[in-house]
Design a protein around this motif. Structure first.
Motif, PDB file in Angstrom:
ATOM      1  N   LEU A 414       0.827  -1.206   0.000  1.00 19.49           N
ATOM      2  CA  LEU A 414       0.000   0.000   0.000  1.00 19.49           C
ATOM      3  C   LEU A 414       0.864   1.260   0.000  1.00 19.49           C
ATOM      4  N   ALA A 415       1.912   1.274   0.826  1.00 20.74           N
ATOM      5  CA  ALA A 415       2.798   2.432   0.863  1.00 20.74           C
ATOM      6  C   ALA A 415       3.487   2.638  -0.481  1.00 20.74           C
ATOM      7  N   ALA A 416       3.884   1.529  -1.121  1.00 27.44           N
ATOM      8  CA  ALA A 416       4.522   1.640  -2.435  1.00 27.44           C
ATOM      9  C   ALA A 416       3.558   2.224  -3.467  1.00 27.44           C
ATOM     10  N   GLY A 417       2.307   1.750  -3.451  1.00 28.92           N
ATOM     11  CA  GLY A 417       1.319   2.301  -4.377  1.00 28.92           C
ATOM     12  C   GLY A 417       1.069   3.782  -4.150  1.00 28.92           C
ATOM     13  N   PHE A 425       8.083   8.310  -9.465  1.00 26.83           N
ATOM     14  CA  PHE A 425       8.860   8.069 -10.685  1.00 26.83           C
ATOM     15  C   PHE A 425       8.635   9.137 -11.754  1.00 26.83           C
ATOM     16  N   ASP A 426       7.994  10.242 -11.386  1.00 23.46           N
ATOM     17  CA  ASP A 426       7.824  11.329 -12.347  1.00 23.46           C
ATOM     18  C   ASP A 426       9.184  11.934 -12.683  1.00 23.46           C
ATOM     19  N   ARG A 427       9.478  12.057 -13.951  1.00 24.31           N
ATOM     20  CA  ARG A 427      10.776  12.590 -14.364  1.00 24.31           C
ATOM     21  C   ARG A 427      10.770  14.102 -14.478  1.00 24.31           C
ATOM     22  N   GLN A 428       9.614  14.686 -14.711  1.00 19.64           N
ATOM     23  CA  GLN A 428       9.552  16.136 -14.844  1.00 19.64           C
ATOM     24  C   GLN A 428       9.655  16.784 -13.469  1.00 19.64           C
ATOM     25  N   PRO A 429      10.520  17.804 -13.321  1.00 16.83           N
ATOM     26  CA  PRO A 429      10.644  18.489 -12.025  1.00 16.83           C
ATOM     27  C   PRO A 429       9.344  19.201 -11.663  1.00 16.83           C
ATOM     28  N   ARG A 430       9.017  19.169 -10.403  1.00 17.43           N
ATOM     29  CA  ARG A 430       7.795  19.805  -9.922  1.00 17.43           C
ATOM     30  C   ARG A 430       8.126  21.059  -9.138  1.00 17.43           C
ATOM     31  N   GLN A 431       7.105  21.885  -8.975  1.00 15.63           N
ATOM     32  CA  GLN A 431       7.246  23.116  -8.210  1.00 15.63           C
ATOM     33  C   GLN A 431       6.184  23.159  -7.115  1.00 15.63           C
ATOM     34  N   GLY A 432       6.432  23.931  -6.068  1.00 17.86           N
ATOM     35  CA  GLY A 432       5.425  24.167  -5.039  1.00 17.86           C
ATOM     36  C   GLY A 432       4.991  22.893  -4.357  1.00 17.86           C
ATOM     37  N   LEU A 433       3.658  22.686  -4.351  1.00 17.81           N
ATOM     38  CA  LEU A 433       3.106  21.514  -3.695  1.00 17.81           C
ATOM     39  C   LEU A 433       3.562  20.218  -4.340  1.00 17.81           C
ATOM     40  N   GLY A 434       3.923  20.297  -5.629  1.00 16.13           N
ATOM     41  CA  GLY A 434       4.405  19.100  -6.299  1.00 16.13           C
ATOM     42  C   GLY A 434       5.672  18.561  -5.667  1.00 16.13           C
ATOM     43  N   ARG A 435       6.556  19.446  -5.221  1.00 15.85           N
ATOM     44  CA  ARG A 435       7.779  19.003  -4.558  1.00 15.85           C
ATOM     45  C   ARG A 435       7.471  18.356  -3.214  1.00 15.85           C
ATOM     46  N   ILE A 436       6.488  18.917  -2.509  1.00  9.35           N
ATOM     47  CA  ILE A 436       6.083  18.311  -1.231  1.00  9.35           C
ATOM     48  C   ILE A 436       5.552  16.907  -1.477  1.00  9.35           C
ATOM     49  N   LEU A 443       9.552   9.400   1.077  1.00 11.28           N
ATOM     50  CA  LEU A 443       9.467   8.865   2.440  1.00 11.28           C
ATOM     51  C   LEU A 443       8.623   7.590   2.467  1.00 11.28           C
ATOM     52  N   LEU A 444       7.506   7.592   1.721  1.00 18.25           N
ATOM     53  CA  LEU A 444       6.676   6.384   1.661  1.00 18.25           C
ATOM     54  C   LEU A 444       7.435   5.224   1.027  1.00 18.25           C
ATOM     55  N   ALA A 445       8.290   5.529   0.044  1.00 22.96           N
ATOM     56  CA  ALA A 445       9.078   4.479  -0.588  1.00 22.96           C
ATOM     57  C   ALA A 445      10.058   3.864   0.415  1.00 22.96           C
ATOM     58  N   PHE A 446      10.706   4.705   1.218  1.00 20.68           N
ATOM     59  CA  PHE A 446      11.608   4.186   2.254  1.00 20.68           C
ATOM     60  C   PHE A 446      10.829   3.332   3.261  1.00 20.68           C
ATOM     61  N   TYR A 447       9.642   3.837   3.642  1.00 18.17           N
ATOM     62  CA  TYR A 447       8.826   3.075   4.599  1.00 18.17           C
ATOM     63  C   TYR A 447       8.399   1.745   3.998  1.00 18.17           C
ATOM     64  N   SER A 448       8.040   1.763   2.716  1.00 21.30           N
ATOM     65  CA  SER A 448       7.635   0.526   2.049  1.00 21.30           C
ATOM     66  C   SER A 448       8.772  -0.487   2.057  1.00 21.30           C
TER      67      SER A 448
END
Length: 605
Positions: A414-417, A425-436, A443-448
């Motif tokens: 579930l955490a991985a999903g 795995f999004d390759r395009q850089p995000r801004q604002g809330l996207g970075r959060i 963090l969820l990936a590490f927890y998974s």
């Protein structure tokens, strides 16, 4: 006669409802036995505050018939009862208990006591009675429980009267007030959930229905718009309330609270929640059958909305036809209501849910579409968040019947999903809330990954997934604490030894311990038996251990006098014979905390 556990009372269903709407399952799950609540991977970081035994485990007779007794235990969050420590016996008369019906408990493996079964949240017990010539007057119950944070209560024995009807022998006079507070908190939570549902594609279709009745019409001013929109929302809310009342009424008749603990029911509900989650992910559309939906839609198109009764009728029809995906979160609320057996409560709580959905509709109807949030991808993101919450509930239900490592693996998946959904795995850089969002995904990936490794190592605790990897490590043990401490079972002897320490002007430490206390064994192994702890100052104390394994009246009186609920506990006594109350330790703590308290006590002498 021994027994077993784990139904689902109000606290767990409040949690279930919260998971449906807020997707915070991982933060609220119960901890495994012997664990702490200090951090994700580590142990307890400070002393904990524990409930008195009568508040941690509340019990009462729900129904007492000549051939059957229904008993209910309400267990505080993060506390649990042992199955093998439960017993029931009729007192007075010659009735006898022929069979004890209990749901399955949660199986845990303790490194000291082996495989044991425990009960979290609540326990519903049915006793089948074989009537004799004279009815029994009292029911004798035996139980013992512990806290996840590391405290074991002594065995308890209580007598409940059988001649005062439902609720006889309730263990706490304030239980009614607590239940009332919990009821209104659940209603408030459902109201907030309704507000959250407004910002999903579920409720937004109601807006054009309502606004078409009040906007753009010269004969309707703002006050009239308020009355019409309020009628619409009340019609919708009363429909929901009726459903809640029926579910509460028939749920009680079917005794769903006990039935919900059988494996096939838990699996069935888990499958439903997975189906509801797939609907949230737009795998398919969840709608009423066409033979029901089409006639109601035709009837709605002929209903006048310019009058208050017409607006109310439109609210009723809208709640039946529009918002297909609301069926998923609504199902969670209905599961909870069905277990309460409270028709009025079910009506109030679904009424609150509908009001939460309706308040924004009233505001839009009065002030126009300008206040309506614009459609966009973010609305689908909110709906998908509900989907992950529903999957979390499905896993939480399955935890009761599948092995701990298997449930931990499901939490990993579930955490991985969720991490992928947040853009791991999004390759395009995000801004604002996207970075959060991407940070949360990382963090969820590490927890998974941590939970997956924990599952492979045989772990079962989602809050401490790597705990199994650290067991067995540590430094060389010193001699046992039972030899290191002056052991006694007599509080009078304890007082005598403390008086000798006072006469010598030496500080003393009192350990409260018992053979049935798991946390005591852990602290003795990891703290008291460690050479580093002993050389850090423990050798400088007069060390006395009070063993309360037998839980004698004298021992219970001493614990009551000292305001102690059970082992493990440590009292630091200054050289003048007075306890350093601020340094008292109750429950399992880390080695660092224990050493800090110990050295502070020595520094004051």
């Amino acid at each position: 006669m021994p027994i077993s556990d784990t139904p689902m009372p109000l606290y767990r269903f409040l949690l279930l409802t919260f998971l449906l709407f807020c997707n915070t399952a991982l933060a609220q799950l119960p901890l495994s036995a012997g664990g702490g609540a200090g951090s994700l991977l580590g142990g307890v970081g400070s002393t904990a505050t524990f409930l008195p035994v009568h508040e941690a485990f509340r019990y009462g007779i729900v129904d007492a018939q000549r051939d059957r007794i229904q008993l209910q235990f309400d267990i505080a969050p993060e506390y649990y009862l042992y199955r093998h420590r439960l017993g029931f016996e009729l007192v007075g008369g010659d009735d006898s208990i022929s069979q004890v019906h209990l749901p399955d408990g949660k199986a845990i493996t303790d490194e000291f006591f082996g495989d044991v079964e425990v009960y979290y949240n609540s326990l519903s017990v049915q006793l089948d009675i074989t009537p004799g010539n004279a009815p029994a007057r009292q029911l004798r119950i035996e139980y013992q429980g512990c806290a996840d944070a590391g405290l074991c209560y002594p065995p308890e024995v209580q007598l409940l009267d059988l001649d005062s009807g439902p609720g006889a022998g309730a263990s706490d006079a304030g239980e009614g007030a607590d239940a009332g507070a919990a009821f209104w908190w659940s209603a408030l939570l459902l109201f907030a959930a309704g507000l959250a549902l407004t910002f999903t594609p579920c409720v937004l279709p109601m807006v054009p229905i309502l606004t078409s009745m009040v906007l753009g019409r010269s004969d309707i001013d703002r006050s009239r718009a308020f009355l019409l929109s309020l009628s619409y929302v009340l019609g919708m809310a009363l429909t929901f309330a009726l459903v809640g009342a029926l579910i509460g009424l028939f749920g009680a008749a079917l005794n769903l609270q006990a039935r919900l603990q059988s494996p096939w029911v838990l699996i069935t509900f888990s499958v439903f929640f997975v189906i509801f989650a797939l609907a949230m992910f737009d795998v398919f559309n969840l709608r009423l059958p066409a033979f029901i939906r089409d006639p109601v839609e035709r009837l709605g198109s002929r209903t006048r909305g310019g009058s208050i009764p017409g607006a109310a009728a439109m609210g009723v029809l809208s709640s039946l036809v529009v918002s297909p995906c609301i069926s998923a979160p609504l199902a969670g609320a209905l599961v909870y209501i069905s277990t309460t057996g409270d028709a009025l409560g079910g009506a109030v709580q679904l009424f609150a849910l509908a009001l939460g959905m309706g308040v924004p509709l009233i505001i839009v109807a009065m002030f126009g579409n300008a206040l309506l949030p614009r459609s966009g991808p973010w609305l689908n993101s909110v709906k998908q968040a509900f989907g992950f919450g529903l999957l979390a509930v499905a896993i939480w239900l399955l935890e009761r019947i599948i092995p701990g490592p298997a449930s931990l693996a499901l939490w990993s998946a579930l955490a991985a999903g969720a991490a992928v959904q947040l853009g791991l795995f999004d390759r395009q850089p995000r801004q604002g809330l996207g970075r959060i969002a991407q940070t949360a995904a990382l963090l969820l990936a590490f927890y998974s990954a941590a939970t997956l490794f924990g599952a492979l190592a045989g772990g079962a605790d989602p809050l401490r997934p790597l705990q199994g990897l650290s067991v067995g490590g540590g430094s060389v043990m010193a001699t046992g604490s039972s030899d290191y401490f002056n052991r006694t079972t007599d509080p009078t002897e304890l007082r005598r030894q403390l008086a000798e320490a006072r006469d010598q002007g030496r500080p003393a430490i009192v350990e409260l311990s018992a053979d049935w206390c798991i946390s005591c064994k852990i602290m003795e192994r990891d703290i008291l038996n460690q050479p580093s702890v002993r050389s850090a100052g423990l050798d400088d104390f007069i060390r006395v251990q009070l063993d309360v394994t037998d839980n004698t009246p004298a021992q219970r009186a001493w614990m009551t006098e000292q305001q102690l609920f059970g082992p493990p506990a440590f009292l630091f006594i200054a050289g003048d014979g007075k306890e350093l109350a601020d340094l008292r330790i109750q429950g399992e703590v880390s080695r660092e905390v224990f050493v800090r308290h110990m050295q502070t006590a020595l520094g004051g002498n």
